[in-house]
Design an enzyme around this catalytic site. Structure first.
Site, short mmCIF file in Angstrom:
data_model
loop_
_atom_site.label_atom_id
_atom_site.label_comp_id
_atom_site.label_asym_id
_atom_site.label_seq_id
_atom_site.Cartn_x
_atom_site.Cartn_y
_atom_site.Cartn_z
N LYS A 161 12.20 61.19 -36.35
CA LYS A 161 11.09 60.56 -35.63
C LYS A 161 11.55 59.43 -34.72
O LYS A 161 11.04 59.28 -33.61
CB LYS A 161 10.02 60.06 -36.59
CG LYS A 161 10.46 58.93 -37.49
CD LYS A 161 9.34 58.43 -38.37
CE LYS A 161 9.80 57.31 -39.26
NZ LYS A 161 10.41 56.18 -38.53
N THR A 162 12.53 58.63 -35.20
CA THR A 162 13.03 57.55 -34.35
C THR A 162 13.72 58.11 -33.11
O THR A 162 13.61 57.56 -32.01
CB THR A 162 14.00 56.66 -35.15
OG1 THR A 162 13.33 56.19 -36.33
CG2 THR A 162 14.44 55.46 -34.33
N GLN B 229 4.23 58.94 -46.20
CA GLN B 229 5.09 57.77 -46.41
C GLN B 229 4.35 56.45 -46.22
O GLN B 229 4.97 55.41 -45.96
CB GLN B 229 6.30 57.83 -45.46
CG GLN B 229 7.20 59.03 -45.72
CD GLN B 229 8.45 58.99 -44.87
OE1 GLN B 229 9.33 58.14 -45.05
NE2 GLN B 229 8.54 59.91 -43.92
N ASP C 14 5.87 53.40 -33.50
CA ASP C 14 6.64 53.97 -34.59
C ASP C 14 6.01 53.57 -35.93
O ASP C 14 5.32 52.54 -36.01
CB ASP C 14 8.09 53.46 -34.51
CG ASP C 14 9.05 54.28 -35.35
OD1 ASP C 14 8.66 55.35 -35.84
OD2 ASP C 14 10.21 53.84 -35.51
N GLU C 15 6.23 54.37 -36.98
CA GLU C 15 5.73 54.06 -38.33
C GLU C 15 4.22 53.78 -38.31
O GLU C 15 3.73 52.82 -38.93
CB GLU C 15 6.48 52.85 -38.93
CG GLU C 15 7.99 53.02 -39.00
CD GLU C 15 8.46 53.96 -40.10
OE1 GLU C 15 7.60 54.61 -40.72
OE2 GLU C 15 9.67 54.05 -40.32
N ARG D 43 14.94 59.70 -49.65
CA ARG D 43 16.07 58.89 -49.15
C ARG D 43 17.39 59.60 -49.42
O ARG D 43 18.41 59.27 -48.83
CB ARG D 43 16.13 57.52 -49.84
CG ARG D 43 14.91 56.60 -49.70
CD ARG D 43 14.47 56.44 -48.30
NE ARG D 43 13.41 57.38 -47.98
CZ ARG D 43 13.03 57.69 -46.75
NH1 ARG D 43 13.65 57.16 -45.71
NH2 ARG D 43 12.05 58.56 -46.53
#
Length: 703
Positions: free
Chosen positions: A35-36, A251, A220-221, A587
């Site tokens: 995504k980044t 998330q 973002d996020e 993770r």
């Protein structure tokens, strides 16, 4: 890089996200789906295809670290400087706006920014003043923060409260807190966003100007936004509607900070005609890890459906290990880490141990220390939260904004100046009576009799010191820091280690503008802490967000720990606990261990534990289930053995050092054990793997 080359680097779904440049866009990006990368490439694509200035794309991240990494990547992609671009956190973006526009709200542009510690200190002072239970300060500060993130000011809260009991007292504290902030010409973190929203709502012309400054918005996020942040985005995006948000509802784990998962769930309703693109190809984890984590998160009733897949293959099965006690659990983890490290496949930095609450780290730390394994606890006291650093920064803030009473309280007796509590109480009373800052109250107090001559002298010297620091023309923030340290004599009152920290602060400020430096330090949070160079990482599941490790251990898979006992009491909280577990699992890149114990010490009491309900949702075929019962030797025997065991001489080949072998070349020592002629060493040689060698025959050369 040309815009065509930008597209070639991406998968079909990521390319589709870049090509959509008009209208609202929701990118549902599963864990590890890049995504980044997408938001970074989208910035570069907009800058190249639309010939937009980088300063016309408002880009919002959730950490300063993420913002800095994004800037570096964008520079590499577009091949030119992006000086003046608006890439940063919500708080840093709002700070930039308010530094220009806050006069419209009755503040000066040289306002101070109070972090969580400053906020708590001010709340504590007010509770003491109101003769309320001072120990409640953290809870009260948290409640005020929650109200602000919901855009509820003190007057509104007072009018909607229950009118009696604690809420009425809280409202009075809230009102007093905001009044004190205004008097100090200071803003806390939540004010940065709440006042920017207020600025835009009360000044349509200012809003219109910024809407046209930012025809494109990238976020973002997005799943971590609270109500105030979402309101800010909607105000700015309402004119052009070119808003692209990237996030994953699975998330969303920061409800306790005010994050509202409904912001991402309702995006299509709030921005009609929004295009939705799902990123489901995972580049991080093996398929077994994805299948296990996917099975867990699929049990949440309200979520956007995603099915993550990878080209990395199935990988190892996920391990679940159930132990007798938390100490046995910790020792087992330390043993597994040591074995994997000695095999040469992983370095210490490749391991992470994740837990639900900080108190779980005690047993893990002891086990790692016993094995001689290096570790680093993430989320402790950050560099900028150290007392000596906050003291020196408080001097800087007070010199720039003399109305900053929180900073004045911090430094007026630091280093000690013989200022008694009675004198300070008189000054506080004078400031409150005249509704002025403490600095102003001190200056007026010096003009009248009523304070002992010794105290008057000390106060006069303090005022002269601050005014003198304010009057000097400095070339950089480092120059100002050096001057403060010199003139205050601060170094004489601290030890060598703290002095080294201050020298490090000065070095980091070299060549930086004073106000920019103070803002950067003030906006720094523990989330921005760096991972240690080569050590096992220990952290809470919340702190692990955005990170990845080849090998991950999630400990304490027990009812009351994960899910947490407070969540069990409220079934509405269980979905968030499940998301937290999901974040922890995703993770892991190669190996995932899930562990629990039948007995655990929680809050000074040993409790019998049951396996977490979440384990029932894991498909058995993706896991290797292990139950270990280890007999504990008598503690007395252990202590006697330690007493009579002779000290081992230090080995010349410590783990991590480099050696040269006449046949296999240069390698890295993994372990050294044994005594005298029996001493052996394990060395990892890049071309031949790990070799166990007897030191007396090995002919090793230390390099």
């Amino acid at each position: 890089m040309s815009k065509e080359n930008l597209l070639e680097d991406l998968n079909p779904q990521q390319r589709s996200a870049l090509l959509h440049t008009e209208g609202p866009l929701l990118i549902l990006a599963g864990a590890g789906s890049g995504k980044t990368r997408v938001i970074t490439y989208k910035f570069a694509y907009l800058a190249k295809s639309n010939r937009l200035s980088p300063s016309s794309i408002l880009t919002v991240t959730f950490t300063n670290k993420a913002a800095n990494e994004m800037k570096e990547r964008i520079v590499n992609l577009i091949g030119r400087d992006i000086q003046g671009s608006w890439i940063g956190t919500f708080h840093s973006q709002c700070n930039k706006i308010l530094r220009k526009e806050i006069n419209a709200l009755g503040y000066r542009t040289d306002f101070s920014i109070y972090d969580e510690g400053d906020q708590c200190n001010l709340v504590r002072y007010i509770l003491k003043e109101f003769k309320l239970y001072e120990a409640l300060y953290k809870g009260v500060a948290s409640r005020i923060s929650s109200l602000k993130s919901s855009l509820i000011g003190p007057e509104e809260f007072l009018s909607t409260g229950d009118g009696f009991g604690f809420d009425e007292k809280l409202a009075k504290v809230y009102i007093r807190y905001q009044d004190e902030l205004k008097r100090c010409n200071a803003l806390d973190f939540d004010d940065l966003i709440m006042l920017t929203v207020k600025l835009f709502e009360e000044n349509p012309k200012v809003l219109y100007r910024y809407q046209n400054v930012f025809p494109h918005i990238l976020v973002d996020e997005f799943q971590d936004t609270n109500y105030a942040q979402y309101k800010l985005l909607r105000l700015l995006a309402s004119a052009h509607r070119n808003i692209c948000v990237v996030g994953d509802d699975d998330q969303s784990i920061y409800k306790f900070r005010g994050a509202d998962v409904n912001n991402i769930l309702n995006f299509e309703k709030d921005f009609s005609g929004a295009k939705v693109i799902k990123l489901e190809q995972n580049y991080r984890s093996t398929q077994n890890i994805l299948d296990v984590s996917g099975a867990i998160i699929s049990m949440n009733p309200i979520r956007k459906l995603k099915k993550l897949w990878t080209e990395r293959g199935c990988g190892e099965k996920v391990f679940h290990c159930w132990m007798n006690t938390e100490d046995e659990e910790a020792k087992h983890i330390a043993k597994v880490i040591r074995e994997l490290y000695l095999k040469g496949a992983y370095n210490y930095r490749d391991f992470a141990v994740l837990y639900r609450v900080n108190l779980q780290s005690r047993a893990i730390e002891e086990a790692l220390r016993d094995e001689g394994l290096p570790y680093h606890v993430i989320g402790g006291i950050s560099f900028y939260q150290r007392k000596e650093i906050k003291d020196i920064i408080a001097y800087m803030r007070l010199a720039i904004n003399q109305d900053d009473s929180v900073s004045l309280r911090r430094v007026i007796n630091c280093p000690p100046r013989g200022m008694g509590a009675a004198t300070l109480s008189k000054i506080e009373h004078e400031a409150k009576k005249k509704s002025v800052s403490l600095f102003t109250a001190i200056k007026s107090t010096l003009k009248v009799n009523g304070i002992a001559s010794a105290a008057r002298e000390h106060l006069g010297e303090f005022i002269k010191l601050i005014e003198h620091i304010s009057s000097v023309n400095y070339k950089s923030a480092a120059d100002m820091l050096r001057y403060i340290v010199d003139k205050t004599g601060y170094m004489d009152s601290i030890d060598e280690e703290r002095g080294q920290n201050i020298n490090e602060l000065i070095a980091s400020a070299a060549g930086k503008d004073i106000k920019d430096f103070i803002d950067r330090v003030s906006l720094f949070t523990n989330i921005d802490d760096a991972i240690a160079e080569n050590a096992i990482s220990l952290m809470t599941l919340h702190s692990a967000k955005g990170l990845e490790f080849p090998v991950v251990f999630i400990v304490g898979l027990e009812e009351g720990v994960l899910p947490y006992f407070k969540a069990i009491e409220n079934t509405d909280e269980i979905p968030e606990e499940r998301r937290l577990f999901y974040v922890g699992m995703t993770r892991a890149k190669d190996i995932l261990w899930l562990t629990g114990a039948r007995k655990r010490r929680l809050y000074a009491k040993v409790q019998e534990q049951e396996p977490s309900r979440f384990l029932n949702d894991i498909p058995r075929q993706y896991c290797q289930w292990i139950e270990k019962t280890v007999k504990k030797p008598l503690p007395v025997a252990i202590s006697i053995k330690k007493m009579i065991e002779p000290l081992k001489p230090p080995t010349p080949y410590a783990a991590g050092c480099r050696v040269k072998h006449p046949k296999w070349g240069v390698g890295v020592v993994r372990d050294c054990y044994g005594d005298g002629d029996e001493q052996k060493v394990m060395v990892n040689f890049p071309n031949v793997g790990v070799k166990r060698l007897a030191l007396k025959f090995a002919n090793l050369e230390k390099i």
